[in-house]
Each structure stands twice: as structure tokens, then as C-alpha cells.
Design an enzyme around this catalytic site. Structure first.
Site, PDB file in Angstrom:
ATOM      1  N   SER A 119       0.829  -1.217   0.000  1.00 42.31           N
ATOM      2  CA  SER A 119       0.000   0.000   0.000  1.00 42.31           C
ATOM      3  C   SER A 119       0.860   1.263   0.000  1.00 42.31           C
ATOM      4  CB  SER A 119      -0.979   0.003   1.173  1.00 42.31           C
ATOM      5  OG  SER A 119      -0.332  -0.290   2.386  1.00 42.31           O
ATOM      6  N   HIS A 174      -2.210  -8.846   1.693  1.00 44.83           N
ATOM      7  CA  HIS A 174      -1.887  -7.592   2.399  1.00 44.83           C
ATOM      8  C   HIS A 174      -3.051  -7.291   3.364  1.00 44.83           C
ATOM      9  CE1 HIS A 174      -0.007  -3.870   3.283  1.00 44.83           C
ATOM     10  NE2 HIS A 174      -0.334  -3.147   2.221  1.00 44.83           N
ATOM     11  N   HIS A 221       5.048 -12.917   7.541  1.00 44.34           N
ATOM     12  CA  HIS A 221       5.324 -11.526   7.155  1.00 44.34           C
ATOM     13  C   HIS A 221       6.534 -11.484   6.237  1.00 44.34           C
ATOM     14  CE1 HIS A 221       5.880  -7.173   7.402  1.00 44.34           C
ATOM     15  NE2 HIS A 221       4.617  -7.147   7.779  1.00 44.34           N
ATOM     16  N   ARG A 239       2.205  -4.966  16.791  1.00 48.62           N
ATOM     17  CA  ARG A 239       0.830  -4.474  16.619  1.00 48.62           C
ATOM     18  C   ARG A 239      -0.157  -5.565  17.038  1.00 48.62           C
ATOM     19  NH1 ARG A 239       1.341  -2.921  10.366  1.00 48.62           N
ATOM     20  NH2 ARG A 239       2.138  -5.050  10.430  1.00 48.62           N
ATOM     21  N   ASP A 257      -2.984  -8.470  11.396  1.00 48.60           N
ATOM     22  CA  ASP A 257      -4.331  -8.834  10.947  1.00 48.60           C
ATOM     23  C   ASP A 257      -4.939 -10.007  11.711  1.00 48.60           C
ATOM     24  OD1 ASP A 257      -4.303  -6.875   8.917  1.00 48.60           O
ATOM     25  OD2 ASP A 257      -3.016  -8.165   7.713  1.00 48.60           O
TER      26      ASP A 257
HETATM   27  N1  NMX Z   1       0.411 -19.755   5.736  1.00 49.26           N
HETATM   28  C1  NMX Z   1       0.879 -20.676   4.862  1.00 49.26           C
HETATM   29  N2  NMX Z   1       1.971 -20.510   4.122  1.00 49.26           N
HETATM   30  C2  NMX Z   1       2.651 -19.384   4.294  1.00 49.26           C
HETATM   31  C3  NMX Z   1       2.273 -18.404   5.211  1.00 49.26           C
HETATM   32  C4  NMX Z   1       1.093 -18.608   5.936  1.00 49.26           C
HETATM   33  N3  NMX Z   1       0.595 -17.700   6.785  1.00 49.26           N
HETATM   34  N4  NMX Z   1       3.150 -17.378   5.159  1.00 49.26           N
HETATM   35  C5  NMX Z   1       4.069 -17.715   4.226  1.00 49.26           C
HETATM   36  N5  NMX Z   1       3.759 -18.925   3.697  1.00 49.26           N
HETATM   37  C6  NMX Z   1       4.423 -19.594   2.593  1.00 49.26           C
HETATM   38  C7  NMX Z   1       4.361 -18.722   1.357  1.00 49.26           C
HETATM   39  O1  NMX Z   1       3.094 -18.819   0.714  1.00 49.26           O
HETATM   40  C8  NMX Z   1       5.500 -19.260   0.544  1.00 49.26           C
HETATM   41  O2  NMX Z   1       5.089 -20.448  -0.048  1.00 49.26           O
HETATM   42  P1  NMX Z   1       5.638 -20.920  -1.502  1.00 49.26           P
HETATM   43  O3  NMX Z   1       7.092 -21.148  -1.316  1.00 49.26           O
HETATM   44  O4  NMX Z   1       4.857 -22.140  -1.805  1.00 49.26           O
HETATM   45  O5  NMX Z   1       5.352 -19.777  -2.448  1.00 49.26           O
HETATM   46  C9  NMX Z   1       6.536 -19.599   1.623  1.00 49.26           C
HETATM   47  O6  NMX Z   1       5.794 -19.748   2.848  1.00 49.26           O
HETATM   48  C10 NMX Z   1       7.593 -18.531   1.820  1.00 49.26           C
HETATM   49  O7  NMX Z   1       6.947 -17.305   2.043  1.00 49.26           O
HETATM   50  P2  NMX Z   1       7.649 -16.170   2.958  1.00 49.26           P
HETATM   51  O8  NMX Z   1       8.920 -15.788   2.291  1.00 49.26           O
HETATM   52  O9  NMX Z   1       7.699 -16.597   4.363  1.00 49.26           O
HETATM   53  O10 NMX Z   1       6.571 -14.986   2.897  1.00 49.26           O
HETATM   54  P3  NMX Z   1       6.407 -13.814   1.835  1.00 49.26           P
HETATM   55  O11 NMX Z   1       7.346 -12.720   2.185  1.00 49.26           O
HETATM   56  O12 NMX Z   1       6.476 -14.321   0.434  1.00 49.26           O
HETATM   57  O13 NMX Z   1       4.901 -13.368   2.091  1.00 49.26           O
HETATM   58  C11 NMX Z   1       3.009 -12.915   3.422  1.00 49.26           C
HETATM   59  C12 NMX Z   1       4.501 -12.698   3.243  1.00 49.26           C
HETATM   60  C13 NMX Z   1       2.508 -11.989   4.515  1.00 49.26           C
HETATM   61  C14 NMX Z   1       2.285 -12.555   2.101  1.00 49.26           C
HETATM   62  C15 NMX Z   1       2.749 -14.393   3.802  1.00 49.26           C
HETATM   63  O14 NMX Z   1       3.332 -14.677   5.049  1.00 49.26           O
HETATM   64  C16 NMX Z   1       1.274 -14.750   3.835  1.00 49.26           C
HETATM   65  O15 NMX Z   1       0.713 -15.095   2.783  1.00 49.26           O
HETATM   66  N6  NMX Z   1       0.601 -14.657   5.033  1.00 49.26           N
HETATM   67  C17 NMX Z   1      -0.822 -14.853   5.139  1.00 49.26           C
HETATM   68  C18 NMX Z   1      -1.572 -13.637   4.639  1.00 49.26           C
HETATM   69  C19 NMX Z   1      -1.417 -12.484   5.611  1.00 49.26           C
HETATM   70  O16 NMX Z   1      -1.599 -12.619   6.812  1.00 49.26           O
HETATM   71  N7  NMX Z   1      -1.118 -11.292   5.063  1.00 49.26           N
HETATM   72  C20 NMX Z   1      -1.064 -10.071   5.886  1.00 49.26           C
HETATM   73  C21 NMX Z   1       0.341  -9.513   6.088  1.00 49.26           C
HETATM   74  C22 NMX Z   1       0.302  -8.260   6.943  1.00 49.26           C
HETATM   75  N8  NMX Z   1      -0.427  -7.186   6.281  1.00 49.26           N
HETATM   76  O17 NMX Z   1      -1.272  -6.575   6.864  1.00 49.26           O
HETATM   77  O18 NMX Z   1      -0.182  -6.883   5.109  1.00 49.26           O
HETATM   78  C1  MLT Z   2       1.769  -3.518   6.588  1.00 51.17           C
HETATM   79  O1  MLT Z   2       1.369  -3.004   7.640  1.00 51.17           O
HETATM   80  O2  MLT Z   2       1.907  -2.866   5.540  1.00 51.17           O
HETATM   81  C2  MLT Z   2       1.986  -4.992   6.547  1.00 51.17           C
HETATM   82  O3  MLT Z   2       2.436  -5.491   7.760  1.00 51.17           O
HETATM   83  C3  MLT Z   2       2.758  -5.476   5.372  1.00 51.17           C
HETATM   84  C4  MLT Z   2       4.208  -5.119   5.261  1.00 51.17           C
HETATM   85  O4  MLT Z   2       4.766  -4.387   6.048  1.00 51.17           O
HETATM   86  O5  MLT Z   2       4.822  -5.644   4.300  1.00 51.17           O
END
Ligand code: NMX
Ligand code: MLT
Length: 435
Positions: free
Chosen positions: A241, A271, A318, A327, A373
Site C-alpha cells: 500500500s 496484504h 510476514h 501491533r 491482521d
Molecule cells: N500460511 C501458509 N503458508 C505461508 C504463510 C502462511 N501464513 N506465510 C508464508 N507462507 C508460505 C508462502 O506462501 C510461501 O510459499 P511458496 O514457497 O509455496 O510460495 C513460503 O511460505 C515462503 O513465504 P515467505 O517468504 O515466508 O513470505 P512472503 O514474504 O512471500 O509473504 C506474506 C509474506 C505476509 C504474504 C505471507 O506470510 C502470507 O501469505 N501470510 C498470510 C496472509 C497475511 O496474513 N497477510 C497479511 C500480512 C500483513 N499485512 O497486513 O499486510
Molecule cells: C503492513 O502493515 O503494511 C503490513 O504489515 C505489510 C508489510 O509491512 O509488508
């Protein structure tokens, strides 16, 4: 007479301009980071390629706004009488100036917001013209976009104002926009879920209290709103964002265009929309359990079933953090004080216990811990806001504070159009020496 926020900001811009000029002139060729192929293909994780003084994120410690932890921010910012959470307006003062405002300074900003809070009628008409099945984030983004015609920056730009002064009209746009968002959000909520029942904004109230009033929810929902907007306001500049807003604004698109784009990025399930997904997922478990709290073993099975179906566990993981999000911790502490007996909190707390070891065992996620979240929707649910599609709009109100502060400073420091270089896979193979 105390200086206004704009005067305080103006007095700080000169010094920062000299620091940036000196860095560019004397150290412009100093190497900050190296780039690997994994970073180029992998979403630029960890690549130091953006600059923002508003906040900074440490993987172990979490976010600091202007050098202060969230606990310090909440402790030091002035609070309305009988409230445990600070004025959101004071947070904006801190983000933009780097200083904690005193009571008089914060009240000046409260007054500024109040004076600018009236939403043009056409915005409500545009929201009303959208089908009721439209997602609240699409409505929110459309409403913000529609106000682009109000932009003071655009008028000044077309009148040929100097580059050095772009920040001033951007500041006006930012305040005008932020002041209106709570009413636009409450309007969307009441239209979609309360048959259009409407509580008009009250000019005597601060932003948090006014939002609670327009949502028709009693205390301590004013403090819930203040906490929510403050902790969601900024998370350094690389998240989708904040980065989107910066990118769009770098072409000198105005605050309305840039914030609307920011909201669109926030609306993705990886996100900000994750806060909705957490409650959607929890509710599906509650339905399966007939509202009974699952045992630890039963909950573990739900988590594994989700992972085995190739889905993520929302609210966990994350891109930067490697510890439990502060948070999340703040909201958990609030929940322990005010809603520890709520079944939805017990569900969320059980997840806190079972998910991290499972993600560790699965071995994919780099961070198995909960993020912001995982807990925010639980609090909303407790206070009667159970329509989880709406949760990301609340995140968006908070995040607008951070992106506005950033865009004003981007303009003040004359940061240029963002335009990184892209490469082809052929080129990367050449770099790797395999072509
Ligand atoms: N559940 C299952 N698998 C996960 C999760 C999770 N919560 N978090 C990461 N992984 C997987 C991810 O999908 C990836 O799989 P693959 O190799 O098959 O593509 C692998 O672990 C490595 O990912 P990371 O490097 O740990 O995470 P990345 O930096 O790519 O993504 C998020 C970060 C936040 C997108 C990821 O942790 C996620 O999808 N979390 C769940 C959604 C979420 O809660 N998002 C909100 C984040 C905060 N916000 O407000 O933005
Ligand atoms: C945010 O508050 O924007 C989320 O935690 C995602 C991030 O920092 O990448």
C-alpha cells in the site's frame, strides 16, 4: 501564538533538503546494497531501494514511528480526557514533524480536521450508485478517487507554482482527505449493513470519537478506533500500500489518485484484506464446530487441512518481520483487558498457540508468527462490527495517515519519478553465466 502544523513542517523542510542535497552531491555513488537474482525474481525482498523518514521496520523488533516504538508512541502522545488511547490527529503531527505535539498543538490539528470534515454530496451519490454487492474497499477507493476534482495541488500545478512549493498544496490535499475518510467509511458501513441509517459527524469530537459516534457504537469503541488507526498508519515504505501510493504520487498524481491506488493494493488478501480473511476463516471453523471452542487437537487439524489444501493461514507470516508483530501484541493486550471472555478471542488465542509450531513444522513460511491482521478483526467483532468485509476499510483509514505524511515529504524533498529497470530472464541467465 503557537506555530501551526504547517509552519512547524515548513521550518523542518529546509534542513532536510540540505541533508539530502549533501548526500547526493558528496556520496551519490556510495553503494547501499547488492541485488541478487532471488531478489529480482522474488519481489525485491529486503532490497534497500526506497527512502522514508516516517517509520522504519526492524525484523526482530517491529515498527518504529519516527524512531519511537508503538508503546512509546501511545504513552507519549496526548490523550483526550478519560481515554486510554491518544488522539489520532496527534499521531499525524508526530509522523509529519518527528515531534510529539503538546495538548495545544494537538488541539490545533483536531480543529483543522474538524473544519475540513464535510464530504461533498456527490461522493455519497457515487457510493449510492454502486451495486450493494460491491466490496467496501472498491467503494472506498472509488469515493476517494472521485474527489480528485477537489485537489488544490492540481490547481496550483496548473497555475505554474514552483516545484519547491509543491508540498504546500499537497499538505492541504492531505488534510482535506484525511478529515473526510471516517465519514465516508461510516457511510459505506451504514449503507451496506444498517439500511442506510446515518449518524452525521460531530464537529466537537476528535477523529476516533467521531468515528465511533458515526458508527453508532459506545465507548470504548472510540479508543478502539484510535488504537486501530494509529497502529495501522505506517509500516515503512516497501509494503504494497505505502509503496503504491509513493509510486503513483511520484508521477505528480495528486493525493486522491495516489490514495485510491494505495487502497487498491491494500485490498489484496496477502496484504490488508488478510484481516477480513482471518475472520472469514475463523467463522468457517466456528460453523463447523457449531460455535463450540475446538480442542487444541481439533484446531491443529483445521490448520493442517487449510495448508494441505494449498492455502495460507491468514494473519500469520510476514515479508519482513521475524517475530510476533508488536501491533498484534498491543491488540492482544487490549483484548485481554476488555474481551478476554469473548469466544472469538478464545478462538484467535488458540490459533496463536497452535499455528506457529505447525508453520515451523511445515517449513515454508520464513516467519511463523502472527501479524497485525490476526487480531484486529477480533476486536471489531466484539464491539459489534461483524461484517468482516469492512475491516480493511478501517486499515485504509489508518494507512492514509502514513502515506499522506510520506507523499508530503516526497514533494518537499523533490524525490523524482520512480522508474526502476526491468530485465528479461535471458539477461538474468547471462548474469548467472548459464547462457
Ligand atoms: N500460511 C501458509 N503458508 C505461508 C504463510 C502462511 N501464513 N506465510 C508464508 N507462507 C508460505 C508462502 O506462501 C510461501 O510459499 P511458496 O514457497 O509455496 O510460495 C513460503 O511460505 C515462503 O513465504 P515467505 O517468504 O515466508 O513470505 P512472503 O514474504 O512471500 O509473504 C506474506 C509474506 C505476509 C504474504 C505471507 O506470510 C502470507 O501469505 N501470510 C498470510 C496472509 C497475511 O496474513 N497477510 C497479511 C500480512 C500483513 N499485512 O497486513 O499486510
Ligand atoms: C503492513 O502493515 O503494511 C503490513 O504489515 C505489510 C508489510 O509491512 O509488508
Amino acid at each position: 501564538m503557537k506555530k501551526t502544523l504547517k509552519q512547524v513542517l515548513s521550518s523542518k523542510i529546509g534542513e532536510q533538503r540540505s541533508r539530502v542535497r549533501r548526500l547526493l552531491k558528496e556520496h551519490g555513488n556510495t553503494v547501499v546494497d547488492n541485488v541478487t537474482i532471488s531478489q529480482v525474481i522474488g519481489g525485491m525482498r529486503g532490497l534497500k531501494s526506497l527512502v522514508s523518514d516516517i517509520s522504519s521496520l526492524d525484523p526482530e523488533e517491529g515498527i518504529r514511528y519516527r524512531g519511537y516504538t508503538l508503546k512509546e508512541v501511545i504513552e507519549k502522545l496526548p490523550k483526550p480526557q478519560d481515554s486510554s488511547m491518544p488522539y489520532v490527529e496527534g499521531l499525524f503531527y508526530l509522523l509529519i514533524t518527528g515531534d510529539f505535539p503538546n495538548q495545544e498543538e494537538v488541539m490545533q490539528v483536531v480543529d483543522e480536521f474538524s473544519k475540513r470534515r464535510i464530504v461533498p454530496r456527490y461522493v455519497f451519490e457515487i457510493i449510492d450508485s454502486l451495486p450493494a454487492s460491491t466490496h467496501p474497499m472498491a467503494m472506498f477507493s472509488t469515493a476517494i478517487l472521485s474527489m480528485n476534482r477537489e485537489s488544490v495541488f492540481n490547481r496550483h500545478y496548473h497555475a505554474g507554482v514552483s516545484k519547491m512549493d509543491y508540498w504546500e498544496s499537497t499538505f492541504e490535499d492531505a488534510l482535506n482527505l484525511m478529515a473526510k475518510l471516517p465519514e465516508i467509511a461510516a457511510y459505506i458501513y451504514n449503507k451496506l449493513y444498517r439500511k442506510g441509517e446515518r449518524f452525521h459527524s460531530d464537529p466537537t469530537l476528535d477523529m476516533g470519537a467521531n468515528f465511533a459516534h458515526m458508527m453508532g457504537i459506545d465507548k470504548p469503541y472510540d479508543d478502539v478506533s484510535r488504537l486501530h488507526f494509529i497502529i495501522h498508519s505506517d509500516h515503512e515504505s516497501g509494503n504494497v500500500s505505502a509503496h503504491t501510493a509513493h509510486l503513483v504520487a511520484s508521477s505528480l498524481s495528486d493525493i486522491y489518485l495516489s490514495t485510491s491506488a494505495m487502497i487498491n493494493g491494500l485490498a489484496g488478501p496477502l496484504h490488508g484484506l488478510a484481516n477480513q480473511e482471518v475472520l472469514r476463516w475463523l467463522q468457517s471453523i466456528m460453523d463447523k464446530m457449531d460455535n463450540r471452542l475446538p480442542s487444541e487437537e481439533e484446531m491443529k487439524k483445521f490448520v493442517w487441512d487449510t495448508l494441505n489444501a494449498g492455502q495460507v493461514i491468514p494473519g500469520f507470516g510476514h515479508a519482513v518481520l521475524r517475530k510476533t508483530d508488536p501491533r498484534y501484541i498491543l491488540q492482544r493486550e487490549f483484548s485481554l483487558e476488555y474481551l478476554s471472555e469473548d469466544p472469538i478471542f478464545k478462538y484467535a488465542d488458540l490459533l496463536y498457540k497452535v499455528v506457529p509450531p505447525i508453520l515451523q513444522e511445515q517449513g515454508k513460511a520464513k516467519n511463523p508468527w502472527p501479524n497485525v491482521d490476526a487480531q484486529s478483526g477480533v476486536i471489531q467483532w466484539h464491539y459489534g462490527v461483524k461484517e468482516y468485509d469492512f475491516y480493511t476499510v478501517l486499515f485504509g483509514i489508518g494507512r492514509t495517515m502514513g502515506v499522506c505524511a510520506n507523499i508530503i515529504w516526497d514533494r518537499a524533498l523533490g524525490y523524482p519519478l520512480e522508474r526502476p529497470k526491468s530485465v528479461t530472464i535471458d539477461m538474468l541467465e547471462e548474469v548467472a553465466g548459464i547462457k
